[in-house]
Design an enzyme around this catalytic site. Sequence first.
Site, PDB file in Angstrom:
ATOM      1  N   GLY A  19       0.785  -1.042  -0.233  1.00  0.00           N
ATOM      2  CA  GLY A  19       0.729  -0.276   0.093  1.00  0.00           C
ATOM      3  C   GLY A  19       1.085   1.631   0.018  1.00  0.00           C
ATOM      4  O   GLY A  19       0.651   2.343   0.431  1.00  0.00           O
ATOM      5  N   ASN A  25       1.280   3.294  -2.427  1.00  0.00           N
ATOM      6  CA  ASN A  25       0.824   4.198  -3.572  1.00  0.00           C
ATOM      7  C   ASN A  25      -0.697   4.572  -2.412  1.00  0.00           C
ATOM      8  O   ASN A  25      -1.162   5.602  -2.602  1.00  0.00           O
ATOM      9  CB  ASN A  25       0.912   3.752  -4.795  1.00  0.00           C
ATOM     10  CG  ASN A  25       1.161   4.135  -5.250  1.00  0.00           C
ATOM     11  OD1 ASN A  25       1.788   4.619  -6.167  1.00  0.00           O
ATOM     12  ND2 ASN A  25       1.668   2.395  -6.114  1.00  0.00           N
ATOM     13  N   ARG A  38     -15.897 -13.416  -9.555  1.00  0.00           N
ATOM     14  CA  ARG A  38     -15.612 -12.046  -9.558  1.00  0.00           C
ATOM     15  C   ARG A  38     -16.268 -11.715  -9.286  1.00  0.00           C
ATOM     16  O   ARG A  38     -16.617 -10.264  -7.803  1.00  0.00           O
ATOM     17  CB  ARG A  38     -14.683 -12.079 -10.799  1.00  0.00           C
ATOM     18  CG  ARG A  38     -13.798 -10.920 -10.605  1.00  0.00           C
ATOM     19  CD  ARG A  38     -13.555 -11.093 -12.682  1.00  0.00           C
ATOM     20  NE  ARG A  38     -12.025 -11.470 -12.735  1.00  0.00           N
ATOM     21  CZ  ARG A  38     -11.115 -11.900 -11.889  1.00  0.00           C
ATOM     22  NH1 ARG A  38     -10.517 -11.351 -10.905  1.00  0.00           N
ATOM     23  NH2 ARG A  38     -10.632 -12.586 -12.846  1.00  0.00           N
ATOM     24  N   MET A  45      -4.870  -6.326  -6.774  1.00  0.00           N
ATOM     25  CA  MET A  45      -4.078  -7.620  -7.424  1.00  0.00           C
ATOM     26  C   MET A  45      -5.594  -8.510  -7.729  1.00  0.00           C
ATOM     27  O   MET A  45      -5.226  -9.601  -8.507  1.00  0.00           O
ATOM     28  CB  MET A  45      -2.916  -8.074  -7.202  1.00  0.00           C
ATOM     29  CG  MET A  45      -1.396  -7.687  -6.547  1.00  0.00           C
ATOM     30  SD  MET A  45      -1.016  -6.976  -7.660  1.00  0.00           S
ATOM     31  CE  MET A  45      -0.710  -8.370  -8.382  1.00  0.00           C
ATOM     32  N   LEU A  90     -11.041  -6.150 -11.912  1.00  0.00           N
ATOM     33  CA  LEU A  90     -12.524  -6.328 -11.820  1.00  0.00           C
ATOM     34  C   LEU A  90     -13.223  -6.704 -12.448  1.00  0.00           C
ATOM     35  O   LEU A  90     -13.062  -6.927 -13.960  1.00  0.00           O
ATOM     36  CB  LEU A  90     -12.292  -4.576 -11.805  1.00  0.00           C
ATOM     37  CG  LEU A  90     -11.848  -3.727 -10.844  1.00  0.00           C
ATOM     38  CD1 LEU A  90     -11.780  -2.301 -10.924  1.00  0.00           C
ATOM     39  CD2 LEU A  90     -12.037  -4.139  -9.930  1.00  0.00           C
ATOM     40  N   HIS A 149       0.258   1.711 -12.933  1.00  0.00           N
ATOM     41  CA  HIS A 149       0.726   0.779 -13.564  1.00  0.00           C
ATOM     42  C   HIS A 149       2.878   1.151 -14.019  1.00  0.00           C
ATOM     43  O   HIS A 149       2.574   2.510 -14.211  1.00  0.00           O
ATOM     44  CB  HIS A 149       0.685   0.490 -14.519  1.00  0.00           C
ATOM     45  CG  HIS A 149       0.654  -1.262 -15.869  1.00  0.00           C
ATOM     46  ND1 HIS A 149       0.714  -2.449 -14.631  1.00  0.00           N
ATOM     47  CD2 HIS A 149       2.042  -1.438 -16.301  1.00  0.00           C
ATOM     48  CE1 HIS A 149       1.491  -3.319 -15.464  1.00  0.00           C
ATOM     49  NE2 HIS A 149       2.406  -2.378 -16.667  1.00  0.00           N
ATOM     50  N   GLU A 200     -12.491  -2.651 -19.365  1.00  0.00           N
ATOM     51  CA  GLU A 200     -12.411  -4.132 -19.669  1.00  0.00           C
ATOM     52  C   GLU A 200     -11.243  -5.113 -20.300  1.00  0.00           C
ATOM     53  O   GLU A 200     -11.402  -5.594 -19.828  1.00  0.00           O
ATOM     54  CB  GLU A 200     -13.866  -3.855 -20.635  1.00  0.00           C
ATOM     55  CG  GLU A 200     -14.786  -4.954 -20.119  1.00  0.00           C
ATOM     56  CD  GLU A 200     -15.523  -3.038 -20.002  1.00  0.00           C
ATOM     57  OE1 GLU A 200     -14.950  -1.463 -20.805  1.00  0.00           O
ATOM     58  OE2 GLU A 200     -17.033  -2.663 -19.379  1.00  0.00           O
TER      59      GLU A 200
HETATM   60  C1  GRF Z   1       3.000  -0.698  -7.494  1.00  0.00           C
HETATM   61  O1  GRF Z   1       3.872  -0.441  -8.333  1.00  0.00           O
HETATM   62  C2  GRF Z   1       1.572  -0.427  -8.647  1.00  0.00           C
HETATM   63  O2  GRF Z   1       2.337  -0.215 -10.260  1.00  0.00           O
HETATM   64  C3  GRF Z   1       1.539  -1.684  -9.554  1.00  0.00           C
HETATM   65  O3  GRF Z   1       1.799  -2.679  -7.613  1.00  0.00           O
HETATM   66  C4  GRF Z   1       2.694  -1.518  -6.849  1.00  0.00           C
HETATM   67  C5  GRF Z   1       2.137  -2.179  -6.000  1.00  0.00           C
HETATM   68  O4  GRF Z   1       2.933  -1.303  -4.917  1.00  0.00           O
HETATM   69  N1  GRF Z   1       0.186  -1.928  -9.365  1.00  0.00           N
HETATM   70  P1  GRF Z   1       2.244  -0.508  -3.751  1.00  0.00           P
HETATM   71  O5  GRF Z   1       0.861  -1.832  -2.393  1.00  0.00           O
HETATM   72  O6  GRF Z   1       1.227   0.855  -3.927  1.00  0.00           O
HETATM   73  O7  GRF Z   1       3.284  -0.481  -2.268  1.00  0.00           O
END
Ligand code: GRF
Length: 209
Positions: free
Chosen positions: A16, A18, A69, A94, A97, A113, A146
Amino acid sequence: MAEQPSCLGILISGRGSNMLALAEAVRDGRIPNTQIALVVSDHANASGLVRAEEQGLKTLVIERRGRSREEHDRETVAALREHKVDIVCLAGYMRLLSGYFIEAYRHRILNIHPSLLPAFPGLAAHKQVLEHGVKWTGCTVHFVDETLDGGPIIAQRIVPVLDEDTEETLSVRILEQEHRLYAEALALIVGGNYEIVGRRVVARSGLSN
Ligand code: GRF
């Protein structure tokens, strides 16, 4: 009358970082008029949950528990709606959706990403980058549709690939940029100062990349 604040829901599966970067940007006003209503994890042991709670954020675990899902997503969407969430940020979430989720929040779901999309979508982006031998990579914030990492691009930032890079060193340098980029891109979206023209997200008053 003051505008209603935007209400964010952040979805995580892991550490987490981000999510924390967004929380910091909300707190220090880089993402104005916004509150984080809820952090949802699909894994009870995601370390990001503890970090969110330390920040005083409300957290919820919604595990898949063998459901389809869409069933899982229905529970998540219900929780987001209950918390009046109007923008959803995927931050290391991960799971793909379902169409149900995407339709419920069409053009209001963002993802980050760690590559310059459309190059190297999907898992293990850094590995793909190194194996392909590109000299520049970066990160992308995009709307979720999608397709896999294929929705309209909101913002990107470039990062050089160094000869001595490993997945580890490259991911650290990209992550630093991710944290800045996500906050900037989200500020644009909550400000509403953009339009989507075909696949292009066009800022009406400039986004500094
Ligand atoms: C990041 O590199 C993001 O771009 C990718 O997954 C990673 C998540 O990292 N989608 P964090 O959990 O935010 O540290």
